[in-house]
Design a protein around this motif. Sequence first.
Motif, PDB file in Angstrom:
ATOM      1  N   VAL A 141      -6.797 -22.974 -43.818  1.00 17.27           N
ATOM      2  CA  VAL A 141      -5.520 -23.664 -44.359  1.00 17.27           C
ATOM      3  C   VAL A 141      -5.971 -23.909 -46.062  1.00 17.27           C
ATOM      4  O   VAL A 141      -5.309 -23.473 -47.034  1.00 17.27           O
ATOM      5  CB  VAL A 141      -5.184 -24.866 -43.955  1.00 17.27           C
ATOM      6  N   LEU A 142      -7.154 -24.241 -46.293  1.00 24.13           N
ATOM      7  CA  LEU A 142      -7.644 -24.313 -47.751  1.00 24.13           C
ATOM      8  C   LEU A 142      -7.851 -23.028 -48.344  1.00 24.13           C
ATOM      9  O   LEU A 142      -7.270 -22.942 -49.606  1.00 24.13           O
ATOM     10  CB  LEU A 142      -8.871 -25.044 -47.660  1.00 24.13           C
ATOM     11  N   LYS A 143      -8.089 -21.954 -47.550  1.00 26.37           N
ATOM     12  CA  LYS A 143      -8.465 -20.883 -48.210  1.00 26.37           C
ATOM     13  C   LYS A 143      -6.965 -20.197 -48.564  1.00 26.37           C
ATOM     14  O   LYS A 143      -6.563 -19.653 -49.589  1.00 26.37           O
ATOM     15  CB  LYS A 143      -9.085 -19.930 -47.187  1.00 26.37           C
ATOM     16  N   GLN A 144      -6.180 -20.411 -47.647  1.00 20.50           N
ATOM     17  CA  GLN A 144      -4.818 -19.981 -47.857  1.00 20.50           C
ATOM     18  C   GLN A 144      -4.038 -20.539 -49.300  1.00 20.50           C
ATOM     19  O   GLN A 144      -3.487 -19.879 -49.951  1.00 20.50           O
ATOM     20  CB  GLN A 144      -3.921 -19.942 -46.662  1.00 20.50           C
ATOM     21  N   ASN A 145      -4.131 -21.912 -49.027  1.00 19.65           N
ATOM     22  CA  ASN A 145      -3.537 -22.678 -50.165  1.00 19.65           C
ATOM     23  C   ASN A 145      -4.293 -22.417 -51.550  1.00 19.65           C
ATOM     24  O   ASN A 145      -3.808 -22.585 -52.668  1.00 19.65           O
ATOM     25  CB  ASN A 145      -3.842 -24.271 -49.937  1.00 19.65           C
ATOM     26  N   GLN A 146      -5.639 -21.852 -51.505  1.00 18.82           N
ATOM     27  CA  GLN A 146      -6.144 -21.301 -52.638  1.00 18.82           C
ATOM     28  C   GLN A 146      -5.382 -20.157 -53.539  1.00 18.82           C
ATOM     29  O   GLN A 146      -5.431 -20.205 -54.520  1.00 18.82           O
ATOM     30  CB  GLN A 146      -7.559 -21.069 -52.452  1.00 18.82           C
ATOM     31  N   TYR A 147      -4.599 -19.443 -52.431  1.00 17.07           N
ATOM     32  CA  TYR A 147      -4.190 -18.307 -53.115  1.00 17.07           C
ATOM     33  C   TYR A 147      -2.536 -18.666 -53.363  1.00 17.07           C
ATOM     34  O   TYR A 147      -1.952 -17.954 -53.802  1.00 17.07           O
ATOM     35  CB  TYR A 147      -4.113 -17.203 -52.095  1.00 17.07           C
ATOM     36  N   THR A 148      -2.082 -19.829 -53.205  1.00 16.37           N
ATOM     37  CA  THR A 148      -0.846 -20.114 -53.337  1.00 16.37           C
ATOM     38  C   THR A 148      -0.471 -20.090 -54.629  1.00 16.37           C
ATOM     39  O   THR A 148      -1.372 -20.615 -55.395  1.00 16.37           O
ATOM     40  CB  THR A 148      -0.437 -21.428 -52.781  1.00 16.37           C
ATOM     41  N   GLY A 149       0.599 -19.677 -55.141  1.00 19.73           N
ATOM     42  CA  GLY A 149       0.997 -19.734 -56.613  1.00 19.73           C
ATOM     43  C   GLY A 149       1.780 -18.590 -56.961  1.00 19.73           C
ATOM     44  O   GLY A 149       2.380 -17.784 -56.070  1.00 19.73           O
ATOM     45  N   TYR A 150       1.738 -18.310 -58.291  1.00 16.65           N
ATOM     46  CA  TYR A 150       2.756 -17.713 -59.131  1.00 16.65           C
ATOM     47  C   TYR A 150       1.880 -16.586 -59.798  1.00 16.65           C
ATOM     48  O   TYR A 150       0.940 -16.821 -60.692  1.00 16.65           O
ATOM     49  CB  TYR A 150       3.718 -18.491 -60.029  1.00 16.65           C
ATOM     50  N   TYR A 151       2.082 -15.249 -59.581  1.00 19.57           N
ATOM     51  CA  TYR A 151       1.686 -14.118 -60.141  1.00 19.57           C
ATOM     52  C   TYR A 151       2.386 -13.330 -61.015  1.00 19.57           C
ATOM     53  O   TYR A 151       3.441 -13.125 -60.703  1.00 19.57           O
ATOM     54  CB  TYR A 151       0.817 -13.402 -59.096  1.00 19.57           C
TER      55      TYR A 151
END
Length: 216
Positions: A93-103
């Motif tokens: 989950v932490l790894k996935q949340n690390q990629y959360t965002g706007y690109y």
Amino acid sequence: MSDISLSSLGLLLVVFVIYALIFNSRSSVLINKRDNLEREVSRLNENNQQLQQQNSELTSANSRLMSERNEAIENSEKFQNQANRLRRELNAVLKQNQYTGYYTGNFTSKYFYGGCNSNNFEIIEGEQTIVYLPQLNLVVHSLKSKYGTLNYRYTGEINGNTFTSDSTEYNRTEQIEACEEKRSLVIKFEDDSLRLYYRSDDNSELVEGSILQKLE
């Protein structure tokens, strides 16, 4: 003769009395010894029964302790396995949340005049954005140019740092049309960017698109 007989008789009586006294004394001693031995044997039997009972209780207690120990070991291993599983899930989950965002980034494409089958086209440039929402396993990809905007909504799953779509929803402005509505998307996330790939169908090779930078 009578005196001698009487004397002998008296002596015999004295000897008999003395013997009787001695016998009775010895008998009394032996009886006491027997009684003492019987009491000692009885006490030893009682002690032996108590020891047997204590041994039985200790054996039962030891079996109970061994059972509790084995249960504690099993519970400990179970809890450890659960903790490891939860730790892996949390890390994922932490790894996935690390990629959360706007690109965001730029793109170059072909704009066909007269539809997708036309040979008349021009090369256009525009801005593209990707929003990744790991809780929904969702990627929203927008392509904006002077002719309009294409919006793709991809659902799929992430494995490690790679998101692979399994379904696509598409919408557009009236001025522009996508020629490959059903293409799938593969994204490889990095620390502060992502690399975009396309696939026209399940059997085709990946075609690299572009690199988008993550906005903080």
